[in-house]
Design a protein around this motif. Structure first.
Motif, PDB file in Angstrom:
ATOM      1  N   ASN A 211     181.165  64.179 -99.464  1.00  0.00           N
ATOM      2  CA  ASN A 211     182.305  64.666 -98.671  1.00  0.00           C
ATOM      3  C   ASN A 211     182.068  66.047 -98.067  1.00  0.00           C
ATOM      4  OD1 ASN A 211     183.794  62.349 -99.247  1.00  0.00           O
ATOM      5  ND2 ASN A 211     184.611  63.221-101.144  1.00  0.00           N
ATOM      6  N   ARG A 212     180.881  66.621 -98.376  1.00  0.00           N
ATOM      7  CA  ARG A 212     180.504  67.933 -97.842  1.00  0.00           C
ATOM      8  C   ARG A 212     181.537  69.010 -98.172  1.00  0.00           C
ATOM      9  NH1 ARG A 212     175.851  67.353 -94.420  1.00  0.00           N
ATOM     10  NH2 ARG A 212     175.114  65.245 -94.862  1.00  0.00           N
ATOM     11  N   LYS A 213     181.905  69.066 -99.449  1.00  0.00           N
ATOM     12  CA  LYS A 213     182.857  70.088 -99.903  1.00  0.00           C
ATOM     13  C   LYS A 213     182.259  71.487 -99.705  1.00  0.00           C
ATOM     14  CE  LYS A 213     183.125  68.373-104.005  1.00  0.00           C
ATOM     15  NZ  LYS A 213     183.456  68.185-105.441  1.00  0.00           N
ATOM     16  N   GLY A 251     175.475  65.963-105.568  1.00  0.00           N
ATOM     17  CA  GLY A 251     174.742  67.221-105.427  1.00  0.00           C
ATOM     18  C   GLY A 251     174.600  67.616-103.978  1.00  0.00           C
ATOM     19  N   GLY A 252     173.427  68.207-103.634  1.00  0.00           N
ATOM     20  CA  GLY A 252     173.202  68.519-102.239  1.00  0.00           C
ATOM     21  C   GLY A 252     172.490  69.830-101.989  1.00  0.00           C
TER      22      GLY A 252
END
Length: 529
Positions: A211-213, A251-252
């Protein structure tokens, strides 16, 4: 638990020991809660072999008629063989060794029982800490502060109680950043470059997920590291593909839009199962007795161990270039931030900082970057190359570090204040030790288990006069210059002193080097007198 419960046969006569570099010998075998003791008293001689049971990686047993053989494969790569009279005795001894060598409770291990007669437990345990580093670096005090936000380990279980962070970021913000980083490992300073004021920070991966928080506090923290007109680099020790895959599992990585003044570079460093299997293949190649050069070289290449060495030194060189040559601060992380991250930050500091290359400086660096910073030694070093257990948490990241340091030591023999013997000692102690330094997986565990109060510190012991002389480099000449390692394949060599240490050829070479070392020390003493 009583260790005696696991000892079915405590003493046995007429056992034959076969070990590298020595002829077979006959004597008495004793098993204690933590050691195998073999005493050879043939022909009036009295020779003993003491083996820490924790050093045993795997055993193999075979019986034939009324006798049996136990092959012991050690974590320091020794292979011993015991010829046991009596099949039942052979099975009893094999059971005892197997059981006692696999104890996984820290307080049952030998460091809690080790009490040498010549010195007592130290009041101050260890050489370095974030607090000590901060107090020594007066230049840090204008823009950086020592935070005790983690004093009860609730913010990050794998961090020490105190960490160095930007002065403009308060503890409440740090708590929010910790929730946005895997395992709570928010960005902290591990190195300040005195020449230009740039820093190396390390952390774990951010957790934007699919969701690219975003985390405003995390963005503010990294922005506080650099000036408005400056930029920083993020070195991610995963490939860009691995980082993208991490997004799908929560993660990311730091996006360009949210961290506009930070440029992300991906440099993949293998860890975990891949690195463990590489070690296994390398040790298998080193044990190949076919004496076929083409086969040996093929096995060495297929192990990919030297490729891992090359990747680590190359990435550390890149990090050092960013700081030393280009004048930019750098954040290093992979996924968890407890393995490749520490490997790269340590090597970069060795490349740049002469203080880290002295004997004391190097040991303090290891304590700060590995012991204090939460490398899970007990998980990573539970097994070495011979174990029949499938790799789970095991990974020889610390051994890879020592190999990389050896490559630096070999390429710059005057710039390092320590000897190869120190690296060999550390490689052995990480897997099996009398000392508590490498016990447990974090600072929190060491406090909870009583390691810091009830065991001896290896690093302090290595600096005592009797030990220190053995591990100093008599050719050492401190230089303020950075040392830039060559990472061309022809510049990297197999660390024979470790991987082939139990062969006759390497033994003779080590003896020759020791004689040369003694001669240099004598010449120095004569020159001073």
């Amino acid at each position: 638990m009583e260790f005696s419960e696991h000892i079915k046969t405590a003493n046995l006569e007429d056992v034959v020991l076969r070990q590298p570099l020595h002829p077979p010998s006959r004597g008495t075998l004793c098993i204690t809660g933590h050691h195998l003791l073999f005493s050879d008293r043939e022909e009036g001689c009295s020779r003993q072999v003491l083996l820490l049971l924790k050093n045993i990686d795997a055993i193999e047993k075979s019986t034939s008629g009324s006798s049996g053989t136990i092959t012991i494969k050690c974590k320091d790569l020794r292979v011993l063989q015991l010829d046991i009279p009596g099949m039942e005795q052979c099975l009893n001894i094999a059971y005892s060794i197997e059981t006692l060598s696999c104890l996984d409770c820290a307080t049952e291990m030998y460091p809690f029982f080790y009490r040498p007669s010549d010195f007592g437990l130290q009041e101050q345990w260890g050489l370095s800490s974030p607090e000590k580093y901060y107090s020594q670096m007066k230049e840090l005090h204008d823009k950086w502060r020592l935070s005790t936000v983690n004093r009860d380990y609730s913010v990050c279980p794998s961090y020490p109680p105190a960490v160095i962070v930007p002065k403009s970021i308060n503890d409440d913000s740090l708590k929010k950043v910790a929730k946005f980083r895997q395992g709570g490992r928010f960005p902290v300073i591990c190195y300040y470059h005195r020449k230009n004021g740039m820093v190396i920070m390390r952390s774990s991966q951010p957790l934007p997920g699919a969701n690219r928080k975003r985390c405003k506090e995390d963005e503010d923290l990294l922005q506080a590291v650099i000036h408005d007109s400056d930029k920083g680099y993020i070195i991610d020790t995963r490939s860009s593909q691995q980082a993208m895959q991490a997004l799908m599992t929560g993660g990311g990585f730091e996006s360009k839009s949210c961290y506009s003044r930070w440029k992300r570079l991906h440099r993949q460093i293998e860890r975990g199962k891949a690195l463990q299997e590489s070690l296994i293949k390398l040790v298998e190649a080193c044990g190949d007795e076919s004496h076929n050069m083409d086969r040996w070289l093929s096995k060495l290449e297929n192990s990919k161990w030297l490729s891992h060495v090359q990747a680590a030194l190359s990435t550390a060189g890149l990090l050092a270039e960013c700081v030393e040559r280009d004048g930019h601060s750098v954040l290093v992380h992979g996924s968890k931030g407890t393995d490749a991250t520490l490997l790269i930050s340590t090597l970069a500091q060795l490349i740049m900082d002469p203080c880290c290359r002295s004997l004391e400086g190097f040991l303090a660096l290891l304590e700060r970057e590995w012991v204090q910073a939460g490398h899970p030694f007990m998980q990573r070093c539970a097994h070495s190359a011979f174990s029949h257990a499938r790799p789970q948490q095991e990974s020889p990241v610390f051994l890879l570090l020592l190999d990389c340091v050896w490559q630096l030591w070999r390429q710059f023999p005057l710039a390092m204040g320590f000897s190869e013997a120190l690296l060999l000692r550390l490689a052995t102690e990480a897997y099996a030790s009398n000392f508590g330094t490498f016990l447990c997986n974090s600072h929190q565990e060491r406090w909870a288990q009583g390691v810091i109060k009830k065991t001896h510190c290896l690093f302090q012991t290595l600096l005592r006069p009797g030990e220190r002389d053995q591990y100093c480099n008599p050719l050492y000449e401190s230089t303020e210059l950075a040392i830039w390692p060559s990472v061309h394949p022809q510049s990297l060599q197999l660390w024979r002193g470790f991987f082939l240490r139990w062969t006759q050829q390497t033994h003779h070479l080590a003896e020759t080097q020791e004689k040369m070392r003694d001669m240099v020390i004598k010449w120095e003493k004569l020159a001073l007198s």
